[in-house]
Design an enzyme around this catalytic site. Structure first.
Site, PDB file in Angstrom:
ATOM      1  N   LYS A   9       0.836  -1.206   0.000  1.00 27.38           N
ATOM      2  CA  LYS A   9       0.000   0.000   0.000  1.00 27.38           C
ATOM      3  C   LYS A   9       0.864   1.247   0.000  1.00 27.38           C
ATOM      4  O   LYS A   9       2.043   1.222   0.398  1.00 27.38           O
ATOM      5  CB  LYS A   9      -0.953   0.030   1.212  1.00 27.38           C
ATOM      6  CG  LYS A   9      -0.269   0.092   2.587  1.00 27.38           C
ATOM      7  CD  LYS A   9       0.112   1.499   3.042  1.00 27.38           C
ATOM      8  CE  LYS A   9       0.865   1.495   4.360  1.00 27.38           C
ATOM      9  NZ  LYS A   9       1.479   2.798   4.698  1.00 27.38           N
ATOM     10  N   ASP A 135      -2.692  -1.678  10.034  1.00 24.81           N
ATOM     11  CA  ASP A 135      -2.822  -1.724   8.574  1.00 24.81           C
ATOM     12  C   ASP A 135      -3.440  -3.024   8.060  1.00 24.81           C
ATOM     13  O   ASP A 135      -3.783  -3.125   6.878  1.00 24.81           O
ATOM     14  CB  ASP A 135      -1.453  -1.547   7.906  1.00 24.81           C
ATOM     15  CG  ASP A 135      -0.927  -0.126   7.996  1.00 24.81           C
ATOM     16  OD1 ASP A 135      -1.726   0.795   8.283  1.00 24.81           O
ATOM     17  OD2 ASP A 135       0.282   0.073   7.781  1.00 24.81           O
TER      18      ASP A 135
END
Length: 289
Positions: A9, A135
């Protein structure tokens, strides 16, 4: 055996609002999945043991590894007697601000849910993932998301208009915990305009998204690692639409409208900068894990 892909990401925006009573920081950030990915192979073991092997020697293959902890958590939660061997083909740089460990954990949760036929919903997997790291829930869902709380509360956003991403990972590694401990909000003059970036996403306005890139953690990491600023400047000099540090760093990314531009930027960076350079692209929710 089951094979699962775990996407990295980047953060299009990252704002720290305040420090919470539980010691975590309240954040607001727009997270984006990219096509740089680890590939995990999961093989059921009747012994009940969990084991890990990886393609890079510096990756711990014991309880320190989030993938191991993810397997142990879902095994204990669902009272599974089987074990698993996890092989990680590691492509995402370690300690780079790209959620490499978190996406491995997410891949293990998703994969073992299928391999062991547990029938857990995405929401249940996200709740498990939030116990492992902030996350991990995003890495389970992917796409373009607004993340709040400590990063685990997700709101789907309009997927970014597809574009290419150039990544530059300098040789240093950065501790996320250290960066947050050092963060001083009063020293930050510019914060992300999250609403404006969301509006640009809704309109498919990649230029608007690029203009809105902002990460307040640069205020901590760049003074200690000035090569990050130099990489950002080099990205822009060679034609990136915008450039930003991802997460707590040290990886820098630049957005490019097409692959030819991205490859040109990457070629220039490889000839000038002491960093690992990757060319990848954004990934929408339907393309994720």
């Amino acid at each position: 055996m089951l094979t699962v892909k775990g996407n990295a990401k980047i953060n299009l925006t990252l704002d720290v609002l305040y420090k919470r009573e539980d010691g975590f920081h309240q954040v607001e950030m727009i997270m984006q999945a990219i096509d740089l990915a680890d590939v995990l192979r999961l093989e059921e073991r009747t012994t009940g043991n969990i084991s890990i092997a990886a393609t890079i020697a510096r990756l711990p293959c014991d309880q320190r590894n989030l993938a191991y902890r993810a397997a142990a958590l879902i095994k204990e939660t669902c009272q599974v007697k089987s074990g698993v061997h996890i092989f990680i083909d590691k492509k995402i740089p370690v300690a780079a601000g790209l959620a490499g460990g978190s996406t491995d954990a997410a891949s293990v949760l998703l994969g073992l849910n299928r391999l062991w036929k547990l029938g857990l919903t995405t929401h249940e997997l996200e709740r498990l993932g939030s116990k492992l790291g902030s996350d991990v829930p995003f890495c389970i869902k992917g796409g373009t998301m607004l993340a709040t709380g400590r990063g685990e509360i997700l709101q789907p956003l309009t997927d970014i208009k597809p574009c290419f991403v150039v990544l530059a990972k300098p040789s240093v590694s950065v501790s996320t915990a250290w960066v947050y401990r050092q963060y001083q909000g009063q020293n930050v003059k510019v914060h992300p305009d999250t609403a404006e970036v969301k509006s640009s996403l809704d309109q498919g306005d990649l230029v608007g998204v690029a203009k809105g890139l902002c990460n307040v953690l640069e205020s901590v990491t760049i003074p200690v690692h000035p090569e990050i600023k130099k990489l950002k400047q080099a990205m822009m000099q060679h034609g990136a639409m915008a450039s930003l540090m991802s997460g707590s760093g040290p990886t820098v990314f630049g957005l490019a409208e097409d692959q030819a531009k991205a490859e040109y930027i990457a070629q220039k960076l490889r000839s000038q900068c002491a960093a690992d350079i990757f060319v990848t692209k954004t990934v929408g929710r339907s393309e994720g894990v």
